[in-house]
Design a protein around this motif. Structure first.
Motif, PDB file in Angstrom:
ATOM      1  N   SER A  36      34.216 -13.208  37.591  1.00  0.00           N
ATOM      2  CA  SER A  36      35.387 -13.328  37.034  1.00  0.00           C
ATOM      3  C   SER A  36      36.261 -14.178  37.771  1.00  0.00           C
ATOM      4  N   LEU A  37      35.948 -14.614  39.070  1.00  0.00           N
ATOM      5  CA  LEU A  37      36.847 -15.477  40.065  1.00  0.00           C
ATOM      6  C   LEU A  37      37.243 -16.402  39.447  1.00  0.00           C
ATOM      7  N   ILE A  38      36.302 -17.182  38.516  1.00  0.00           N
ATOM      8  CA  ILE A  38      36.704 -18.534  37.838  1.00  0.00           C
ATOM      9  C   ILE A  38      37.650 -18.511  36.840  1.00  0.00           C
ATOM     10  N   ASP A  39      38.109 -17.363  36.373  1.00  0.00           N
ATOM     11  CA  ASP A  39      38.939 -16.816  35.320  1.00  0.00           C
ATOM     12  C   ASP A  39      40.441 -16.804  36.006  1.00  0.00           C
ATOM     13  N   VAL A  40      40.627 -16.781  37.153  1.00  0.00           N
ATOM     14  CA  VAL A  40      42.024 -16.483  37.660  1.00  0.00           C
ATOM     15  C   VAL A  40      43.020 -17.440  37.303  1.00  0.00           C
ATOM     16  N   LYS A  41      44.354 -17.254  37.664  1.00  0.00           N
ATOM     17  CA  LYS A  41      45.107 -18.325  37.551  1.00  0.00           C
ATOM     18  C   LYS A  41      45.333 -19.293  38.399  1.00  0.00           C
ATOM     19  N   THR A  42      45.324 -18.962  39.660  1.00  0.00           N
ATOM     20  CA  THR A  42      45.548 -19.918  40.800  1.00  0.00           C
ATOM     21  C   THR A  42      44.839 -19.175  41.935  1.00  0.00           C
ATOM     22  N   MET A  43      44.511 -20.155  42.773  1.00  0.00           N
ATOM     23  CA  MET A  43      43.729 -19.822  44.212  1.00  0.00           C
ATOM     24  C   MET A  43      44.269 -20.373  45.320  1.00  0.00           C
ATOM     25  N   GLU A  44      45.387 -21.367  44.902  1.00  0.00           N
ATOM     26  CA  GLU A  44      46.017 -22.087  45.801  1.00  0.00           C
ATOM     27  C   GLU A  44      46.502 -21.287  47.253  1.00  0.00           C
ATOM     28  N   ASN A  45      46.136 -22.073  48.142  1.00  0.00           N
ATOM     29  CA  ASN A  45      46.611 -21.473  49.459  1.00  0.00           C
ATOM     30  C   ASN A  45      45.952 -20.025  50.043  1.00  0.00           C
ATOM     31  N   GLY A  46      45.051 -19.590  49.323  1.00  0.00           N
ATOM     32  CA  GLY A  46      44.237 -18.513  49.644  1.00  0.00           C
ATOM     33  C   GLY A  46      43.277 -18.689  50.538  1.00  0.00           C
ATOM     34  N   ASP A  47      42.866 -17.605  51.547  1.00  0.00           N
ATOM     35  CA  ASP A  47      41.992 -17.620  52.466  1.00  0.00           C
ATOM     36  C   ASP A  47      40.885 -16.728  52.165  1.00  0.00           C
TER      37      ASP A  47
ATOM     38  N   LYS B 272      30.221 -22.508  43.227  1.00  0.00           N
ATOM     39  CA  LYS B 272      30.093 -24.055  42.733  1.00  0.00           C
ATOM     40  C   LYS B 272      31.191 -24.163  41.701  1.00  0.00           C
ATOM     41  N   LEU B 273      31.529 -23.411  40.474  1.00  0.00           N
ATOM     42  CA  LEU B 273      32.375 -23.651  39.832  1.00  0.00           C
ATOM     43  C   LEU B 273      33.947 -23.649  40.200  1.00  0.00           C
ATOM     44  N   VAL B 274      34.160 -22.407  41.242  1.00  0.00           N
ATOM     45  CA  VAL B 274      35.293 -22.297  41.884  1.00  0.00           C
ATOM     46  C   VAL B 274      35.617 -23.593  42.802  1.00  0.00           C
ATOM     47  N   CYS B 275      34.886 -24.364  43.274  1.00  0.00           N
ATOM     48  CA  CYS B 275      35.162 -25.213  44.319  1.00  0.00           C
ATOM     49  C   CYS B 275      35.532 -26.698  43.249  1.00  0.00           C
ATOM     50  N   GLU B 276      35.158 -26.563  41.909  1.00  0.00           N
ATOM     51  CA  GLU B 276      35.629 -27.611  41.027  1.00  0.00           C
ATOM     52  C   GLU B 276      36.910 -27.502  40.432  1.00  0.00           C
ATOM     53  N   ARG B 277      37.642 -26.287  40.925  1.00  0.00           N
ATOM     54  CA  ARG B 277      39.109 -26.186  40.450  1.00  0.00           C
ATOM     55  C   ARG B 277      39.998 -26.891  41.077  1.00  0.00           C
ATOM     56  N   GLU B 278      40.834 -27.235  40.639  1.00  0.00           N
ATOM     57  CA  GLU B 278      41.998 -28.248  41.054  1.00  0.00           C
ATOM     58  C   GLU B 278      42.861 -27.328  41.918  1.00  0.00           C
ATOM     59  N   ASP B 279      43.176 -25.939  41.636  1.00  0.00           N
ATOM     60  CA  ASP B 279      44.147 -25.297  42.251  1.00  0.00           C
ATOM     61  C   ASP B 279      43.476 -24.870  43.690  1.00  0.00           C
ATOM     62  N   VAL B 280      42.284 -25.048  44.054  1.00  0.00           N
ATOM     63  CA  VAL B 280      41.436 -24.631  45.207  1.00  0.00           C
ATOM     64  C   VAL B 280      41.786 -25.774  46.195  1.00  0.00           C
ATOM     65  N   LYS B 281      43.297 -25.426  46.936  1.00  0.00           N
ATOM     66  CA  LYS B 281      43.706 -26.377  47.922  1.00  0.00           C
ATOM     67  C   LYS B 281      44.805 -25.707  48.626  1.00  0.00           C
ATOM     68  N   GLY B 282      45.367 -26.504  49.657  1.00  0.00           N
ATOM     69  CA  GLY B 282      46.442 -25.891  50.649  1.00  0.00           C
ATOM     70  C   GLY B 282      45.941 -25.119  51.631  1.00  0.00           C
ATOM     71  N   THR B 283      47.014 -24.487  52.218  1.00  0.00           N
ATOM     72  CA  THR B 283      46.740 -23.731  53.549  1.00  0.00           C
ATOM     73  C   THR B 283      47.366 -22.446  53.598  1.00  0.00           C
ATOM     74  N   ASN B 284      46.752 -21.347  54.123  1.00  0.00           N
ATOM     75  CA  ASN B 284      47.281 -19.899  53.987  1.00  0.00           C
ATOM     76  C   ASN B 284      48.387 -19.840  54.772  1.00  0.00           C
ATOM     77  N   PRO B 285      49.608 -19.370  54.319  1.00  0.00           N
ATOM     78  CA  PRO B 285      50.846 -19.502  55.036  1.00  0.00           C
ATOM     79  C   PRO B 285      50.666 -18.555  56.263  1.00  0.00           C
ATOM     80  N   VAL B 286      49.810 -17.498  56.149  1.00  0.00           N
ATOM     81  CA  VAL B 286      49.570 -16.398  57.377  1.00  0.00           C
ATOM     82  C   VAL B 286      48.641 -16.703  58.270  1.00  0.00           C
TER      83      VAL B 286
END
Length: 235
Positions: free
Chosen positions: A185-196, A208-222
């Motif tokens: 179900s991780l592939i169904d989330v709204k956004t993973m941006e800046n996640g660690d 493999k499908l998660v890595c194809e998401r456009e929102d998988v980007k950024g840097t975790n602020p913590v």
């Protein structure tokens, strides 16, 4: 639970006294072995069984008749059964006493933001639209939870379990999910941006499908960890 336990232990102690090799010529004061108030002695073919004013009965196990043996055996079985029922009911109450923490509860739309829920059990909760933003949910168990539209933004979710959950449209922005466990179900989330997601356990096909998401980007602020690198996504 204390009172049933004390009762059951007393019953067991009584039954064990009959079974013990040292029970020969031992005095007992159980009600069901007390002679009738008007009786002064009870006799068998071999040996009399005498009673005192306190209604104690002295039993000589070497010489008692087969009828006495059967009677005592029956009474021991009755005591043991009663004790097992008491102990069993106490154990059942402990196991079924409402579950642990928030397990199996409906917490739809509730606000858990900014709290410390480290190690809590959220197994099979219904948490549609519930917010956990900025909360500490380290090691929490969300096994088979319904987390549709739930908000986990900026949560500390290290070591948490999200296996077999429904996470459609859940917000994982800025989440620290290092060492956590996820299902398909991780592939169904709204956004993973800046996640660690360092060392997170994710099914290979899902990753493999998660890595194809456009929102998988950024840097975790913590933690300062790059999201794609934490997932070991190959660019």
């Amino acid at each position: 639970q204390t009172r049933p336990t004390i009762l059951s232990l007393a019953l067991l102690q009584s039954s064990f006294a009959f079974l013990s090799p040292n029970s020969v010529n031992t005095r007992f004061s159980l009600p069901f072995l007390t002679a009738h108030p008007n009786d002064h002695a009870i006799h068998d073919d071999m040996n009399p069984i005498k009673t005192s004013s306190t209604k104690h009965v002295q039993i000589n196990s070497n010489n008692k008749s087969s009828n006495d043996e059967n009677s005592i055996t029956t009474k021991i079985a009755t005591v043991a059964m009663a004790a097992s029922l008491v102990l069993g009911s106490s154990a059942a109450w402990a196991v079924s006493g409402g579950g642990l923490d928030y397990a199996n509860l409906d917490i739809t739309g509730q606000d858990f933001s900014g709290g410390n829920y480290k190690g809590k059990d959220f197994t099979q909760v219904i948490a549609k639209g519930t917010t956990f933003a900025n909360s500490n949910i380290q090691g929490c168990r969300f096994y088979k939870a319904y987390l549709v539209n739930a908000n986990f933004e900026s949560t500390d979710a290290r070591g948490a379990s999200f296996e077999d959950t429904s996470m459609e449209n859940a917000n994982l922005r800025n989440i620290n999910a290092a060492g956590s466990y996820f299902g398909q179900s991780l592939i169904d989330v709204k956004t993973m941006e800046n996640g660690d997601f360092t060392e997170a356990q994710i099914p290979v096909k899902t990753l493999k499908l998660v890595c194809e998401r456009e929102d998988v980007k950024g840097t975790n602020p913590v933690t300062g960890v790059d999201t794609r690198e934490s997932l070991m996504c190959l660019d």
